[in-house]
Design a protein around this motif. Structure first.
Motif, PDB file in Angstrom:
ATOM      1  N   LEU A 195      19.463  13.975  12.070  1.00  0.00           N
ATOM      2  CA  LEU A 195      19.607  13.633  13.250  1.00  0.00           C
ATOM      3  C   LEU A 195      18.989  14.581  14.433  1.00  0.00           C
ATOM      4  CD1 LEU A 195      21.714  11.781  14.291  1.00  0.00           C
ATOM      5  CD2 LEU A 195      23.444  13.618  14.672  1.00  0.00           C
ATOM      6  N   ALA A 196      18.873  15.789  14.015  1.00  0.00           N
ATOM      7  CA  ALA A 196      18.021  16.685  14.590  1.00  0.00           C
ATOM      8  C   ALA A 196      16.622  16.128  15.074  1.00  0.00           C
ATOM      9  CB  ALA A 196      18.139  18.052  14.572  1.00  0.00           C
ATOM     10  N   ASP A 197      16.176  15.869  14.254  1.00  0.00           N
ATOM     11  CA  ASP A 197      14.870  15.251  13.963  1.00  0.00           C
ATOM     12  C   ASP A 197      14.703  14.032  14.896  1.00  0.00           C
ATOM     13  OD1 ASP A 197      13.848  17.411  12.574  1.00  0.00           O
ATOM     14  OD2 ASP A 197      13.534  16.259  10.801  1.00  0.00           O
ATOM     15  N   GLU A 198      15.676  12.995  14.864  1.00  0.00           N
ATOM     16  CA  GLU A 198      15.737  11.994  15.629  1.00  0.00           C
ATOM     17  C   GLU A 198      15.766  12.200  17.106  1.00  0.00           C
ATOM     18  OE1 GLU A 198      18.662   8.936  14.390  1.00  0.00           O
ATOM     19  OE2 GLU A 198      18.415   9.467  12.235  1.00  0.00           O
ATOM     20  N   LEU A 199      16.675  13.214  17.181  1.00  0.00           N
ATOM     21  CA  LEU A 199      16.886  13.753  18.836  1.00  0.00           C
ATOM     22  C   LEU A 199      15.536  14.162  19.385  1.00  0.00           C
ATOM     23  CD1 LEU A 199      20.654  14.658  18.833  1.00  0.00           C
ATOM     24  CD2 LEU A 199      19.882  12.401  19.320  1.00  0.00           C
ATOM     25  N   ARG A 200      14.898  14.674  18.485  1.00  0.00           N
ATOM     26  CA  ARG A 200      13.765  15.675  19.020  1.00  0.00           C
ATOM     27  C   ARG A 200      12.696  14.453  19.346  1.00  0.00           C
ATOM     28  NH1 ARG A 200      14.581  19.515  14.784  1.00  0.00           N
ATOM     29  NH2 ARG A 200      15.529  21.280  15.665  1.00  0.00           N
ATOM     30  N   GLU A 201      12.916  13.326  18.621  1.00  0.00           N
ATOM     31  CA  GLU A 201      11.595  12.280  19.040  1.00  0.00           C
ATOM     32  C   GLU A 201      11.823  11.856  20.530  1.00  0.00           C
ATOM     33  OE1 GLU A 201      10.206   9.709  15.950  1.00  0.00           O
ATOM     34  OE2 GLU A 201       9.642  12.072  15.177  1.00  0.00           O
ATOM     35  N   LEU A 202      12.932  11.689  20.919  1.00  0.00           N
ATOM     36  CA  LEU A 202      13.267  11.310  22.262  1.00  0.00           C
ATOM     37  C   LEU A 202      13.228  12.218  23.193  1.00  0.00           C
ATOM     38  CD1 LEU A 202      16.854  10.147  21.404  1.00  0.00           C
ATOM     39  CD2 LEU A 202      14.957   8.682  21.367  1.00  0.00           C
ATOM     40  N   SER A 203      11.687  12.808  23.460  1.00  0.00           N
ATOM     41  CA  SER A 203      11.268  13.744  24.152  1.00  0.00           C
ATOM     42  C   SER A 203      11.337  13.638  25.776  1.00  0.00           C
ATOM     43  CB  SER A 203       9.894  14.214  23.674  1.00  0.00           C
ATOM     44  OG  SER A 203       9.039  13.285  23.651  1.00  0.00           O
ATOM     45  N   ASP A 204      11.630  12.167  25.930  1.00  0.00           N
ATOM     46  CA  ASP A 204      11.690  11.905  27.118  1.00  0.00           C
ATOM     47  C   ASP A 204      12.952  12.206  27.916  1.00  0.00           C
ATOM     48  OD1 ASP A 204       9.365  10.570  27.283  1.00  0.00           O
ATOM     49  OD2 ASP A 204      10.017   8.656  27.378  1.00  0.00           O
ATOM     50  N   THR A 205      13.883  12.523  27.026  1.00  0.00           N
ATOM     51  CA  THR A 205      15.359  12.698  27.410  1.00  0.00           C
ATOM     52  C   THR A 205      15.675  14.279  27.143  1.00  0.00           C
ATOM     53  OG1 THR A 205      15.837  10.590  26.669  1.00  0.00           O
ATOM     54  CG2 THR A 205      17.952  12.154  27.111  1.00  0.00           C
ATOM     55  N   PHE A 206      15.180  14.498  25.860  1.00  0.00           N
ATOM     56  CA  PHE A 206      15.718  16.049  25.707  1.00  0.00           C
ATOM     57  C   PHE A 206      14.523  17.052  25.519  1.00  0.00           C
ATOM     58  CE2 PHE A 206      18.769  13.513  23.029  1.00  0.00           C
ATOM     59  CZ  PHE A 206      19.948  13.604  23.905  1.00  0.00           C
ATOM     60  N   GLU A 207      14.827  18.298  25.948  1.00  0.00           N
ATOM     61  CA  GLU A 207      13.815  19.034  26.090  1.00  0.00           C
ATOM     62  C   GLU A 207      14.007  19.996  24.791  1.00  0.00           C
ATOM     63  OE1 GLU A 207      13.970  20.774  30.167  1.00  0.00           O
ATOM     64  OE2 GLU A 207      14.358  22.627  29.186  1.00  0.00           O
ATOM     65  N   THR A 208      14.592  20.352  24.288  1.00  0.00           N
ATOM     66  CA  THR A 208      14.883  21.283  22.907  1.00  0.00           C
ATOM     67  C   THR A 208      16.125  20.603  22.232  1.00  0.00           C
ATOM     68  OG1 THR A 208      15.643  22.772  24.282  1.00  0.00           O
ATOM     69  CG2 THR A 208      13.554  23.190  22.786  1.00  0.00           C
ATOM     70  N   VAL A 209      16.102  20.656  20.884  1.00  0.00           N
ATOM     71  CA  VAL A 209      17.236  20.306  20.181  1.00  0.00           C
ATOM     72  C   VAL A 209      17.629  21.485  19.094  1.00  0.00           C
ATOM     73  CG1 VAL A 209      18.060  18.904  18.137  1.00  0.00           C
ATOM     74  CG2 VAL A 209      16.790  17.820  20.220  1.00  0.00           C
ATOM     75  N   VAL A 210      18.727  22.226  19.501  1.00  0.00           N
ATOM     76  CA  VAL A 210      18.637  23.264  18.807  1.00  0.00           C
ATOM     77  C   VAL A 210      19.856  23.235  17.683  1.00  0.00           C
ATOM     78  CG1 VAL A 210      19.558  25.861  18.843  1.00  0.00           C
ATOM     79  CG2 VAL A 210      18.400  24.807  20.594  1.00  0.00           C
ATOM     80  N   VAL A 211      19.499  23.555  16.489  1.00  0.00           N
ATOM     81  CA  VAL A 211      20.560  23.255  15.351  1.00  0.00           C
ATOM     82  C   VAL A 211      20.699  24.819  14.732  1.00  0.00           C
ATOM     83  CG1 VAL A 211      21.116  22.491  13.034  1.00  0.00           C
ATOM     84  CG2 VAL A 211      19.768  21.194  14.922  1.00  0.00           C
ATOM     85  N   PRO A 212      21.963  25.566  14.921  1.00  0.00           N
ATOM     86  CA  PRO A 212      22.107  26.733  14.152  1.00  0.00           C
ATOM     87  C   PRO A 212      22.016  26.761  12.702  1.00  0.00           C
ATOM     88  CG  PRO A 212      24.217  25.873  14.887  1.00  0.00           C
ATOM     89  CD  PRO A 212      23.306  24.954  15.392  1.00  0.00           C
ATOM     90  N   LEU A 213      20.825  26.614  12.125  1.00  0.00           N
ATOM     91  CA  LEU A 213      20.424  26.142  10.751  1.00  0.00           C
ATOM     92  C   LEU A 213      21.316  26.961   9.842  1.00  0.00           C
ATOM     93  CD1 LEU A 213      17.049  24.474   9.960  1.00  0.00           C
ATOM     94  CD2 LEU A 213      19.398  23.635   9.720  1.00  0.00           C
TER      95      LEU A 213
END
Ligand code: ATP
Ligand code: ATP
Ligand code: MG
Ligand code: MG
Lengths: 226, 297, 226, 297
Positions: free
Chosen positions: B140-158
């Motif tokens: 899911l994090a990877d998917e959101l990272r693709e939306l770089s127009d919208t999101f700056e960073t996607v942080v997952v406390p891995l």
């Protein structure tokens, strides 16, 4: 018709029957005598198809009994009434239930069964102990129950292994008379016994066994006790 | 027809007699069945509760996607709606820039001056996810990272996520293995008890066969007895379970009120029904096979 | 000395012994006869302290047996050898083990036991079947094993319940001779039997029971079978 | 003396015979014992593992005490040393102001300019605790708050802590209850199996008594048989457990490598020994009491 031809039987190496040939006509009455361990019980157990045998042929009404399987075996056994030497009563069934079992097994109605049970218990004078369990009976009473169970279904063949064991001589005579009555109706009857008085009184056919074989076969036999 | 009806009555009567007259064995078998099935039911319930607890812990874990200041609000709204529809996602929270600032200020109460000297709010808005199923977080994090127009960073406390996934997987696997094993043990012990009870009555079976009984005539009462032992044992187990649930359920729910533990009636009822069914099947089939070897007379 | 005074015993309401008074001197030999269900077995079981009784007194060597408890009961039973009507052999013990049991129970060494077992099995002609299990024996052979077990420990009192049941008349005579031998050594012997020939041959004391009571007590008794 | 020696030999020989000649019962009893004890052992091990897992999860939870810029370094050092010595505390990490800044910058990579425009590093140093026992967190936090000369604020992510405490308490209580219950069930089922086996041989007991056997003469072989059934069943259970641990242990350790699960030999060995001991005691005592009621002849 019961025909044994060259029948042998061993129990784990011990020969209990060796080359027994004997034939008993339909409706005949015969005693089976012989020392302890002669093979009388073994012979009767072979006839009931309780024990397999090793050699020879056993024909009952022309059928080789060693070939009987499954449902036919059940039908075959229903032709036979057996008094076991060790009675083999169901310990957890009452006298009535034990005696009625062969009829229940045939799917008879409760009424039929209880009528027949009453009748046959009357014949062995145990009606008032109908609701007892086997271990609440004396030794002789238990044997009478075993006899009652063997005759209740009016079998074609009656096999009695020591039917008068533990039975008072007076009652023993009555029981033998009962067996003769039944035999008179055409029931083939084979009685293994050590009761010399009865055998000698009746003067019937006597088959004497020893060490697994038939030693004598007397049409009017005597039981020599000396 | 008549014959079979009489036989049915015989079979039932005979089974009741058999149970009563061999009551030492019957009671032993019933008690064994009861406690084995209670154990199984308790284990099923506890396993279920633990799984729920571990999942619920996982739900705390989150993904934070920081929204670009220049993202299109309509995009953000659409993505949030999509995420809410996504299976495995428990909750989607939108934290505005203002919220973020407030949280920051609350956390560092004594450093409000730090922010105060800034011309503008430097903190980004964010979309925070609480997961139902933490296992899908990485993808899911990877998917959101693709939306770089919208999101700056996607942080997952891995590391936390990985641990939770591992723990919940291990406990789920262990639980499932134990449930299967315990079911096997229960069946085995119950069948073994019935087998021993039948063994003690093998002479009865032989005598009946010698007197001219069919296999089914002999089997019938034994199967009914086995079924009764199974059902009776299971009913007691189910009863104990329902009572226990009624007692213990609420207090567990209270202690860990934040977790949605299943103590509802429907669940317990179906578990009870299942247990009784198991008793019925195991008892009767156990008897069937136990009697079989002595029928060959 | 065995003394029964007004002994009564009921099994769940059924009176099996009613007001039995009889005494048997040390070293005496007596037959116990009577119809089936007369109470013979019950009387013997009372003497072994297997069954409690309701009324009366039973003294054995002057001791009221109803007061014997625990370890004394074990000692008391070691004075008695009993042939049970239903043999009561251990089904999972061999003939040797069954016969040797009363000696084992007394803590005798294996050598002593096996020597005694051999000797007594020889006397009942069952030595070659020493390693069989009871159900691998014929009915008569089982009874002989039961007899061997009863006599191996040389008890003070020998109680025999139908010792010749299922036994061939020739062997039956041998067994009775064996019992007389043992009795000649001073062993008090009580034999419950339905074997009229043996009773009539021996002309010994006969206690006849009926319906739980003693009907006759004849010093030189006969067994009337008609 | 001689008598008792002969008797001992008799008792052993008789027990072996009894087991062999009643093998249907013996094998049934041994298998039941084996699987009940395997179940118990597996449950003990799983319970232990789960407890460790839950505790380990709790360890992630932390307390952050932000250090005043004007705190005395020696105070901080002393407090850290004290905390390290405190039971219930797993790890104490000191995060300097520089570390804090670096972490902040890493998290908000795109906002370094925010910090860059500050004259000084606005973030405080902090002491972070990882707990062994999260239950003491609240009181520990209070203690640290008292040290207002050193600490500015003490932050405890309370909701997570509370949940963890609750979960770990519930799972510990549930586990203990289940262990006790399962131990009871195991004892009961094993004893019941032995009871039924003895019941089937009650006539033997009566005959021996009538032939002049003492109670101990009768009991002896039965107790040895029971002990053997227990020990043999337990040994098979222990063997299966050791084998399973050797197989499954390492892979569990691998999956959840961050958790210090107990798969060491000593633990397994003592568990195995315990199981065998349980078998011995239960088997022999079970026989003792099972025989008792038939001795009153
Ligand atoms: N299951 C068995 N295994 C081994 N030998 C057996 C078995 N059953 C019987 N025998 C032996 O077979 C022989 C014949 O036994 P059977 O029971 O037929 O004798 P019987 O003539 O009925 O004797 P009795 O008059 O004592 O009843 C005996 O020597 C007996 O020991
Ligand atoms: N456990 C019991 N419960 C009820 N009645 C019993 C019990 N045992 C025996 N009886 C009855 O007591 C009476 C006496 O029995 P007992 O066994 O003493 O007779 P017996 O003289 O030995 O007969 P037999 O010659 O047939 O062996 C019988 O009528 C019997 O039915
Ligand atoms: Mg015979
Ligand atoms: Mg009697």
């Amino acid at each position: 018709m019961i025909v044994l031809q060259g029948v042998s039987k061993t129990y784990e190496g011990f020969t209990a029957l060796s080359n027994v040939s004997v034939s008993i006509a339909r409706g005949e009455f015969a005693f089976l005598i012989g020392t302890n361990g002669a093979g009388k019980t073994t012979l009767l157990r072979v006839l009931l198809r309780e024990e397999p045998f090793d050699q020879g042929v056993v024909l009952v009404n022309g059928v080789d009994i060693s070939t009987i399987r499954g449902a036919s075996l059940t039908k075959f056994r229903r032709k036979i009434g057996m008094v076991f030497q060790d009675t083999r009563l169901l310990p957890n069934a009452t006298v009535s239930e034990n005696v009625g079992l062969p009829l229940k097994v045939r799917g008879r109605s409760n009424r039929d069964v209880s009528m027949a049970v009453n009748e046959v218990l009357k014949r062995v004078a145990l009606l008032e102990k109908a609701s007892r369990f086997p271990k609440q009976l004396s030794g002789g009473e238990q044997r009478k129950v075993a006899l009652a169970r063997a005759i209740i279904s009016r079998p074609e063949i009656l096999l009695c292994d020591e039917p008068t064991d533990s039975i008072n001589p007076l009652h023993a005579r009555e029981i033998i008379e009962l067996l003769l009555d039944i035999n008179a109706d055409g029931v083939t009857t084979l009685v293994a016994t050590h009761d010399s008085d009865i055998v000698n009184d009746l003067r019937r056919r006597v088959i004497r066994m020893d060490a697994g074989g038939v030693l004598e076969d007397m049409a009017v036999g005597v039981f020599n006790t000396s | 027809m008549k014959t079979s009806l009489y036989s049915l009555r015989y079979v039932l009567g005979s089974a009741v007699n058999g149970l009563w007259r061999n009551r030492t064995m019957s009671i032993g078998a019933i008690i064994t069945t009861t406690i084995m099935l209670i154990t199984l039911a308790a284990f099923l319930a506890i396993n279920d509760t633990l799984n729920q607890m571990v999942s619920a812990l996982g739900r705390k874990s989150n993904l934070i996607a920081y929204v670009r200041d220049d993202a299109r609000p309509s995009d953000v709204t659409r993505i949030i709606r999509d995420l809410q529809g996504q299976s495995g996602v428990a909750e989607v929270v939108f934290v505005t820039k203002e919220d973020a600032l407030r949280i920051f200020q609350e956390r560092f109460t004594d450093q409000t001056d730090v922010i105060d000297i800034l011309q503008a709010n430097p903190l980004p808005a964010s979309v925070e996810l609480r997961m139902e199923n933490p296992a899908i977080l990485p993808s899911l994090a990877d998917e959101l990272r693709e939306l770089s127009d919208t999101f700056e960073t996607v942080v997952v406390p891995l590391d936390v996520v990985e641990r939770l996934i591992a723990v919940s997987n291990v406990s789920r696997v262990a639980g499932t293995v134990m449930v299967i094993a315990l079911t096997g043990v229960t069946l085995f012990v119950v069948v073994n008890t019935i087998r021993v009870a039948v063994y003690a009555r093998r002479q009865e079976i032989e005598i009946m066969k010698l007197v001219g009984a069919t296999d089914w005539f002999v089997r019938g009462p034994f199967i009914i007895e086995g079924a009764f032992i199974g059902v009776f044992g299971a009913t007691m187990a189910a009863g104990a379970m329902v009572a226990l649930y009624a007692q213990v359920g609420p207090s567990i729910t209270q202690i860990i009120s934040f977790l949605p533990i299943n103590t509802n009636v429907a669940y317990v009822r179906s578990l009870a029904l299942f247990i009784v069914l198991v008793g019925l099947v195991v008892g009767s089939i156990g008897s069937y096979f136990s009697v079989r070897r002595y029928l060959a007379v």
